[in-house]
Design a protein around this motif. Sequence first.
Motif, PDB file in Angstrom:
ATOM      1  N   ALA A 113       0.622  -1.142  -0.036  1.00 28.52           N
ATOM      2  CA  ALA A 113      -0.349   0.443   0.130  1.00 28.52           C
ATOM      3  C   ALA A 113       1.118   1.525   0.144  1.00 28.52           C
ATOM      4  O   ALA A 113       0.717   2.203  -1.095  1.00 28.52           O
ATOM      5  CB  ALA A 113      -0.572   0.217   1.651  1.00 28.52           C
ATOM      6  N   GLY A 114       1.940   1.513   0.664  1.00 27.63           N
ATOM      7  CA  GLY A 114       2.731   1.988   0.931  1.00 27.63           C
ATOM      8  C   GLY A 114       3.593   2.252  -0.075  1.00 27.63           C
ATOM      9  O   GLY A 114       3.900   3.543  -1.306  1.00 27.63           O
ATOM     10  N   SER A 115       3.826   1.278  -0.884  1.00 25.84           N
ATOM     11  CA  SER A 115       5.118   1.842  -2.003  1.00 25.84           C
ATOM     12  C   SER A 115       4.091   1.812  -3.479  1.00 25.84           C
ATOM     13  O   SER A 115       4.237   2.189  -4.396  1.00 25.84           O
ATOM     14  CB  SER A 115       5.282  -0.127  -2.943  1.00 25.84           C
ATOM     15  N   VAL A 116       2.605   1.462  -3.114  1.00 26.37           N
ATOM     16  CA  VAL A 116       1.864   2.217  -4.847  1.00 26.37           C
ATOM     17  C   VAL A 116       1.173   3.923  -4.286  1.00 26.37           C
ATOM     18  O   VAL A 116       0.766   4.045  -5.037  1.00 26.37           O
ATOM     19  CB  VAL A 116       0.490   0.706  -5.267  1.00 26.37           C
ATOM     20  N   LEU A 117       0.710   4.019  -2.453  1.00 22.39           N
ATOM     21  CA  LEU A 117      -0.045   5.503  -2.779  1.00 22.39           C
ATOM     22  C   LEU A 117       0.916   6.629  -4.086  1.00 22.39           C
ATOM     23  O   LEU A 117      -0.658   7.197  -3.961  1.00 22.39           O
ATOM     24  CB  LEU A 117       0.293   5.443  -1.476  1.00 22.39           C
ATOM     25  N   PRO A 118       1.963   6.286  -3.863  1.00 21.97           N
ATOM     26  CA  PRO A 118       2.065   7.914  -4.834  1.00 21.97           C
ATOM     27  C   PRO A 118       1.413   8.223  -6.120  1.00 21.97           C
ATOM     28  O   PRO A 118       1.184   9.184  -6.499  1.00 21.97           O
ATOM     29  CB  PRO A 118       3.981   8.048  -4.465  1.00 21.97           C
ATOM     30  N   ASP A 119       1.210   6.686  -6.490  1.00 20.48           N
ATOM     31  CA  ASP A 119       1.215   6.709  -8.032  1.00 20.48           C
ATOM     32  C   ASP A 119      -0.769   6.667  -8.071  1.00 20.48           C
ATOM     33  O   ASP A 119      -0.996   7.906  -8.522  1.00 20.48           O
ATOM     34  CB  ASP A 119       0.952   5.314  -8.895  1.00 20.48           C
ATOM     35  N   LEU A 120      -1.166   6.296  -7.061  1.00 20.19           N
ATOM     36  CA  LEU A 120      -2.703   6.395  -6.721  1.00 20.19           C
ATOM     37  C   LEU A 120      -2.700   7.349  -6.294  1.00 20.19           C
ATOM     38  O   LEU A 120      -4.233   8.103  -6.694  1.00 20.19           O
ATOM     39  CB  LEU A 120      -3.028   5.704  -5.909  1.00 20.19           C
ATOM     40  N   LEU A 121      -2.248   8.093  -5.972  1.00 20.27           N
ATOM     41  CA  LEU A 121      -2.427   9.645  -5.539  1.00 20.27           C
ATOM     42  C   LEU A 121      -2.410  10.775  -6.397  1.00 20.27           C
ATOM     43  O   LEU A 121      -3.301  11.704  -6.224  1.00 20.27           O
ATOM     44  CB  LEU A 121      -1.434  10.536  -4.199  1.00 20.27           C
ATOM     45  N   ILE A 122      -1.031  10.642  -7.227  1.00 16.20           N
ATOM     46  CA  ILE A 122      -1.442  11.208  -8.827  1.00 16.20           C
ATOM     47  C   ILE A 122      -2.105  10.617  -9.590  1.00 16.20           C
ATOM     48  O   ILE A 122      -2.883  11.787 -10.325  1.00 16.20           O
ATOM     49  CB  ILE A 122       0.296  10.549  -8.918  1.00 16.20           C
ATOM     50  N   GLY A 123      -3.101   9.522  -9.414  1.00 12.28           N
ATOM     51  CA  GLY A 123      -4.541   9.393 -10.242  1.00 12.28           C
ATOM     52  C   GLY A 123      -5.407  10.126 -10.119  1.00 12.28           C
ATOM     53  O   GLY A 123      -6.309  10.547 -10.105  1.00 12.28           O
ATOM     54  N   LEU A 124      -5.227   9.847  -8.023  1.00  8.96           N
ATOM     55  CA  LEU A 124      -6.852  11.213  -7.828  1.00  8.96           C
ATOM     56  C   LEU A 124      -6.249  12.826  -8.194  1.00  8.96           C
ATOM     57  O   LEU A 124      -7.376  13.289  -7.917  1.00  8.96           O
ATOM     58  CB  LEU A 124      -7.138  10.601  -5.855  1.00  8.96           C
ATOM     59  N   TYR A 125      -5.154  12.958  -8.140  1.00 11.31           N
ATOM     60  CA  TYR A 125      -4.818  14.405  -8.256  1.00 11.31           C
ATOM     61  C   TYR A 125      -5.262  14.402  -9.748  1.00 11.31           C
ATOM     62  O   TYR A 125      -6.352  15.539 -10.090  1.00 11.31           O
ATOM     63  CB  TYR A 125      -3.058  15.082  -8.705  1.00 11.31           C
ATOM     64  N   GLU A 126      -5.461  13.906 -11.162  1.00  7.97           N
ATOM     65  CA  GLU A 126      -5.608  14.159 -12.547  1.00  7.97           C
ATOM     66  C   GLU A 126      -7.059  13.880 -12.168  1.00  7.97           C
ATOM     67  O   GLU A 126      -7.618  14.769 -12.774  1.00  7.97           O
ATOM     68  CB  GLU A 126      -5.540  12.767 -12.974  1.00  7.97           C
TER      69      GLU A 126
END
Length: 154
Positions: A92-105
């Motif tokens: 979860a921690g290792s993929v969270l940054p990309d998920l946050l980028i997706g949420l930002y998009e």
Amino acid sequence: MTLTTHTAIGSVIGFYIGNPILGFFLGFICHFIIDVIPHGDSRISNAYHVKKKKRLPIAYATVDAIIAVYLLLFVFNFKEHFDQVALSASVAGSVLPDLLIGLYEITKSRFLKWFNKLHFFVHDILIKRFGDIELRYALAYQAVIVIALLQTIS
């Protein structure tokens, strides 16, 4: 890096650390460390952000996410003797940054804008200086990394 690569790294962290909180934070930090390495996706990113072509980037991310899920299912179903909570938290921690980028998009939230800038600053440090590599080579070396990481936890 692909979500699959980040998932494999998070899996190894969780497998060996065994502590969910530490694993989550190590996974999160490792995401940024690994993203510094050029990994061939600058053309896909430019297609999405600059040219506003969304079909290929969305297809790429979807296929990558599916592979990452199956990788995680493989680890959970064919590996023994590990702390599932620690492994889950690390992934979860290792993929969270990309998920946050997706949420930002999706949202263009002002609360995530700073994170988006930080993520792409780290992502592009070496690419801006030396250029990116071809996607096919990046996917090949990431496949080798994923296989090697899975071998360490077998």
